[in-house]
Design a protein around this motif. Sequence first.
Motif, short mmCIF file in Angstrom:
data_model
loop_
_atom_site.label_atom_id
_atom_site.label_comp_id
_atom_site.label_asym_id
_atom_site.label_seq_id
_atom_site.Cartn_x
_atom_site.Cartn_y
_atom_site.Cartn_z
N PRO A 3 1.03 -1.07 0.24
CA PRO A 3 -0.11 -0.01 0.29
C PRO A 3 0.85 0.61 0.17
O PRO A 3 0.74 2.39 -1.04
N LEU A 4 1.91 1.64 0.96
CA LEU A 4 3.14 2.78 0.77
C LEU A 4 3.65 2.53 -0.46
O LEU A 4 3.65 3.72 -1.29
N PRO A 36 -3.00 9.02 -1.21
CA PRO A 36 -2.31 8.32 0.28
C PRO A 36 -3.11 8.47 1.02
O PRO A 36 -3.03 7.36 2.07
N ILE A 37 -3.83 9.44 1.59
CA ILE A 37 -4.89 9.76 2.88
C ILE A 37 -6.33 8.85 2.15
O ILE A 37 -6.30 7.92 3.50
N THR A 38 -6.74 9.16 1.60
CA THR A 38 -7.08 6.93 1.09
C THR A 38 -7.86 6.22 0.99
O THR A 38 -8.13 5.72 1.60
N GLY A 39 -5.82 6.50 0.69
CA GLY A 39 -5.06 4.69 1.11
C GLY A 39 -5.51 4.19 2.44
O GLY A 39 -5.57 3.35 2.40
N PHE A 40 -5.04 5.13 3.25
CA PHE A 40 -4.31 4.91 4.67
C PHE A 40 -5.91 4.94 4.84
O PHE A 40 -6.57 3.74 6.18
N ILE A 41 -7.11 5.47 4.98
CA ILE A 41 -8.59 5.49 5.71
C ILE A 41 -9.12 4.36 4.82
O ILE A 41 -9.79 3.43 5.21
N GLY A 42 -8.37 3.57 3.32
CA GLY A 42 -9.80 2.16 3.00
C GLY A 42 -9.16 1.49 3.36
O GLY A 42 -9.28 0.82 3.31
N ASN A 43 -7.56 1.39 4.06
CA ASN A 43 -7.21 0.19 5.04
C ASN A 43 -7.29 -0.35 5.90
O ASN A 43 -7.12 -0.63 6.51
N ARG A 89 -16.53 -2.53 4.44
CA ARG A 89 -17.36 -2.02 3.63
C ARG A 89 -16.53 -0.63 2.34
O ARG A 89 -17.34 0.31 2.17
N ILE A 90 -15.93 -1.20 1.75
CA ILE A 90 -15.17 0.10 1.22
C ILE A 90 -15.81 0.56 -0.12
O ILE A 90 -15.54 0.98 -0.73
N GLN A 91 -16.59 -0.32 -0.21
CA GLN A 91 -17.88 0.07 -1.65
C GLN A 91 -18.36 0.78 -1.53
O GLN A 91 -18.47 1.61 -2.42
N LEU A 109 -9.22 5.29 -5.51
CA LEU A 109 -10.45 4.07 -5.13
C LEU A 109 -10.97 2.90 -5.90
O LEU A 109 -11.15 1.95 -6.38
N LEU A 110 -9.90 3.76 -7.30
CA LEU A 110 -11.11 2.78 -8.76
C LEU A 110 -11.08 1.00 -9.24
O LEU A 110 -11.57 0.65 -8.36
N PHE A 111 -9.37 0.81 -8.25
CA PHE A 111 -8.95 -0.35 -9.06
C PHE A 111 -9.46 -1.21 -8.07
O PHE A 111 -9.45 -2.53 -7.32
N GLU A 112 -9.02 -0.88 -6.87
CA GLU A 112 -9.24 -1.17 -5.59
C GLU A 112 -11.48 -2.00 -5.25
O GLU A 112 -11.55 -3.31 -4.42
N ALA A 113 -12.17 -0.99 -5.24
CA ALA A 113 -12.79 -1.27 -5.38
C ALA A 113 -13.18 -2.45 -6.51
O ALA A 113 -14.11 -3.81 -5.99
N LEU A 114 -12.78 -2.82 -7.57
CA LEU A 114 -13.10 -3.60 -8.62
C LEU A 114 -12.12 -4.81 -7.66
O LEU A 114 -12.66 -6.03 -8.13
N MET A 115 -10.93 -5.06 -7.36
CA MET A 115 -10.42 -6.30 -6.68
C MET A 115 -10.99 -6.22 -5.50
O MET A 115 -10.98 -7.75 -5.30
N ASP A 116 -11.67 -5.57 -4.79
CA ASP A 116 -12.31 -5.98 -3.49
C ASP A 116 -13.81 -6.32 -3.65
O ASP A 116 -13.52 -7.80 -3.34
N LEU A 117 -14.06 -6.56 -5.26
CA LEU A 117 -15.43 -7.46 -5.48
C LEU A 117 -15.08 -8.75 -5.99
O LEU A 117 -15.66 -9.74 -6.07
#
Length: 486
Positions: free
Chosen positions: A144-145, A313-320, A327-329, A372-380
Amino acid sequence: MPPAAVTNLGYVPPDGGWGWAVVVGAFISIGFSYAFPKSLTIYFKEIQEYFSVSYSEIAWVSSVMLASMYAGGPVSSILVNRYGSRPVVMVGGLMVSIAMVLASLGTTIIHLYLCVGVIGGFGLAFNLQPALTIIGTYFQVKRPLANGLAMTGSPVVLSTFAPLNQFLFDSFGWRGSFLVLGSIVLNCCVAGALMRPVDKRVRFKPSDGPPRCEGGAAEEAAEVDVSAQSADPAPEDGPAESKSQSYISRYIDFSLFRHNGFLIYLSGSVVMFFGFFAPVVFLAPYAKHQGTDEYSAALLLSIFALVDMFIRPITGFIGNSKWVRPRIQYFFSFAVSYNGVCHLLCPLASGYEGLVVYAVFYGLAFGMLSALLFEALMDLVGAHRFSSAVGLVTIIECGPVLLGPPISGALVDTFRDYKYMYYACGIFMLVPGIFFFIMHYYNYKKVNEELMQSALVISNNKEALQLRINQDDETMKSKYGLDTVD
């Protein structure tokens, strides 16, 4: 959502060492890929007057470039699996450089479509996909970093290019500027040279088992999944058609079209991308239309990019975080809706100060969504199916990526006002955002029900197994006259 799939890399990623040099290369490569089409909008007003074309016609330059970059994704992925990231990135940088040099000699707008749009777009695809993929081969714990640092290349390069392009235009004109940009983009070849293949000779401890994919950058799965499939050759016998289908199935999993989460993501994102890039493309021209000078208009892109750079990067930390990750979706749905609200409110901004405020809030919205664009797809779909999923999504999204800016430009040509374009983009973003909220609520509910049913089946199977063991114990006792059975 179900946890990310377990991915057997077959080696232990170094999580550092030369990997940080790879991150620097990815930073440069990703930066050019995403920022280059946006930064060229500085030249649009002058090129439009030079060739005497409409707003919609000039918008096709960035539109074709972005669409070619998306369309070239699967091709780039196949080349990466065949030759590795380093040569593909270097070839991509050379292609973009040649495209800009040829475009500087252009005599018609069609010439720019072919050079900047098609050749340059495919060159950017050869820069983007390998850079995203190779990070996943070098990093796991710190992925993630590493991805956060690499993805900040886009806003950093954009914030640098916005004033630089204005300076180049004032000094050399758009033709001379394209020649200079053609030399600058050769730095992608240097970035590719840093992408040394990872040493995969590191072993597992037998008790450790394969590393678990924890859901960072989605492109990590593409490298692992496709390369693993490529290791299984097609059967030597059988019809030629069967062999062809087997070859295609190594790279594309068409069963995803029966996956509820994938269909939700695909349906919403197709609409969303009609309004995703156009507001950035027309931000500087909109400011000039309101009477803002060239440097102040270019500064808006720098402000936008600066905010974008910090929020990713702030969004990445919040999303993790443990509160958002399950409930990242919903977080993704909020980011899409937030973009739509920003565009709907943009026409209310008065004067240059109002545009600065819009650039700040739009930078926040765009950076959140991009992170979040690709992270949301991988999460699904899970890491093991992401390679196919991202290929299918990018191919289908080529249509809205290609048509979005020209449609927006046509609205400007028709009404002679930018506000209707921003209204349209706001609707294109807000409606999918609301759609995502509603559909993911039901999808989460369905997944939870399936998990509960699975847990119930496992529990029943354990009880049945224990009962069988007890019955066998009683049989052994009665048969041999034993008090206990070991």
